[in-house]
Design an enzyme around this catalytic site. Structure first.
Site, PDB file in Angstrom:
ATOM      1  N   CYS A   1      -0.656  -8.542   7.344  1.00 31.01           N
ATOM      2  CA  CYS A   1      -0.381  -7.129   7.613  1.00 31.01           C
ATOM      3  C   CYS A   1      -0.007  -7.018   9.085  1.00 31.01           C
ATOM      4  CB  CYS A   1      -1.594  -6.264   7.281  1.00 31.01           C
ATOM      5  SG  CYS A   1      -1.354  -4.507   7.657  1.00 31.01           S
TER       6      CYS A   1
ATOM      7  N   CYS B   1       5.286  -0.585   8.050  1.00 31.07           N
ATOM      8  CA  CYS B   1       4.903  -1.955   7.704  1.00 31.07           C
ATOM      9  C   CYS B   1       5.539  -2.881   8.733  1.00 31.07           C
ATOM     10  CB  CYS B   1       5.377  -2.307   6.302  1.00 31.07           C
ATOM     11  SG  CYS B   1       5.054  -4.024   5.827  1.00 31.07           S
ATOM     12  N   GLY B   2       4.702  -3.523   9.545  1.00 34.40           N
ATOM     13  CA  GLY B   2       5.225  -4.375  10.612  1.00 34.40           C
ATOM     14  C   GLY B   2       5.957  -5.599  10.094  1.00 34.40           C
ATOM     15  N   ASN B   3       5.437  -6.219   9.038  1.00 30.06           N
ATOM     16  CA  ASN B   3       6.143  -7.352   8.444  1.00 30.06           C
ATOM     17  C   ASN B   3       7.401  -6.878   7.739  1.00 30.06           C
ATOM     18  OD1 ASN B   3       4.311  -9.509   9.137  1.00 30.06           O
ATOM     19  ND2 ASN B   3       2.886  -8.634   7.667  1.00 30.06           N
TER      20      ASN B   3
ATOM     21  N   GLU C   1      -5.341  -3.823   2.184  1.00 31.71           N
ATOM     22  CA  GLU C   1      -4.352  -2.799   2.486  1.00 31.71           C
ATOM     23  C   GLU C   1      -4.457  -1.607   1.543  1.00 31.71           C
ATOM     24  OE1 GLU C   1      -0.418  -3.375   3.904  1.00 31.71           O
ATOM     25  OE2 GLU C   1      -0.584  -5.559   3.779  1.00 31.71           O
ATOM     26  N   ARG C   2      -4.340  -0.453   2.128  1.00 32.80           N
ATOM     27  CA  ARG C   2      -4.321   0.790   1.365  1.00 32.80           C
ATOM     28  C   ARG C   2      -3.154   0.764   0.370  1.00 32.80           C
ATOM     29  NH1 ARG C   2      -2.748   6.274   4.574  1.00 32.80           N
ATOM     30  NH2 ARG C   2      -0.999   4.891   5.037  1.00 32.80           N
TER      31      ARG C   2
ATOM     32  N   ASN D   1      -6.351   1.249   5.881  1.00 28.58           N
ATOM     33  CA  ASN D   1      -6.225  -0.203   5.821  1.00 28.58           C
ATOM     34  C   ASN D   1      -7.412  -0.790   6.578  1.00 28.58           C
ATOM     35  OD1 ASN D   1      -3.259  -0.375   4.791  1.00 28.58           O
ATOM     36  ND2 ASN D   1      -3.154   0.983   6.565  1.00 28.58           N
TER      37      ASN D   1
END
Length: 283
Positions: A224, A76-78, A215-216, A197
């Site tokens: 995302c 998860c980039g965030n 999102e999955r 996603n």
């Protein structure tokens, strides 16, 4: 059992953060994620992220993320930016941090107050890396996806997790009920055996994209990070966006800056903010 948590978000992509550096991953965290992520009925979030002891020598911590449906995600980039901000304010005050994830080790660099840049590794558009089946080996720059009663021209990109990127013809990107009507057909499509996603994007120009995401495991979210990286990477492959130049991606919850380098490495820059802290009862 009562646990302490920190609620954090990156552009509105919000998670419940648990400091597990001393205790390790809780046994029932997947169940907690389902229970605590319910908006209006509990804390409310896109899931739970656990900050665990490092998995590799020299790392500062390990990120483990669980979606609102209890499934575990690889990246998860965030979320990883928020982990860096949490570590910075809770005993690891360094401008460069190394965080282990299930998608590999990530380097985070502090750009300023509440701002972090994540080295996201290389993107891949090969079918085996998503994975995707029945679409050829790749690169999946253009693939046909049958979903929601029609055919879509999509790009497939892995950022350590799978993404399906669809260009939209105008700025009126699907959101809310409109997105909920089509998102699940992509997420659970037979082409993507592990789910996917899905990003719907409008190209304003070569360095500005507008994006909405399904999102999955979580449904529509405000942002995302890996999806923004996948979207810019897909547009680089299609010759729309340049390499080695920051591309601004506008999301429901804010803006992220993505740079796809000439060697296919991707940089993600954006905010990481604490909303509040609290305690909650769990079984």
């Amino acid at each position: 059992m009562r646990i302490s948590f920190t609620k954090m978000h990156g552009c509105g992509n919000d998670y419940i953060y648990l400091d597990c550096r001393q205790t390790g991953l809780p046994e029932h965290v997947a169940d907690w994620s389902v229970k605590l992520s319910r908006r209006h009925f509990s804390v409310g979030a896109d899931g739970i992220i656990c900050i665990c002891p490092p998995s590799t020598p020299g790392a500062d911590a390990t990120m483990r993320m669980f979606n609102a449906d209890g499934s575990e995600g690889k990246m998860c980039g965030n979320g990883v930016r928020c982990v860096a901000e949490f570590l910075y304010t809770h005993g690891a005050e360094k401008d460069s941090l190394e965080i282990d994830t299930l998608a590999g080790r990530k380097t985070l660099r502090r750009l300023g107050e509440g701002q972090w840049q994540a080295e996201m590794g290389c993107f891949s558009a090969m079918a085996a890396d998503l994975p995707a089946v029945g679409v050829g080996e790749g690169p999946l720059v253009h693939m046909t996806v049958e979903a929601a009663g029609r055919s879509w021209d999509a790009a497939g990109v892995s950022m350590g997790n799978p993404h399906c990127v669809v260009e939209w013809p105008d700025e009126n990107l699907p959101t809310g009920m409109d997105l909920a009507a089509i998102g699940p057909d992509f997420e659970k499509n037979k082409l993507f055996p592990e789910g996917v996603n899905t990003e719907f994007i409008y190209v304003r120009d070569a360095t500005h994209l507008k994006m909405r995401v399904w999102e999955r495991g979580s449904g529509e979210t405000m942002a995302c990070g890996t999806g923004a990286c996948a979207s810019v990477s897909a547009m680089v492959l299609r010759g729309v966006c340049p390499r080695d130049v920051p591309v601004e991606v506008e999301l429901l919850g804010g803006k992220l800056n993505i740079t796809v380098r000439s060697d296919d490495h991707v940089l993600l820059s954006g905010p990481a903010e604490t909303a509040f802290t609290g305690e909650v009862e769990v079984d």
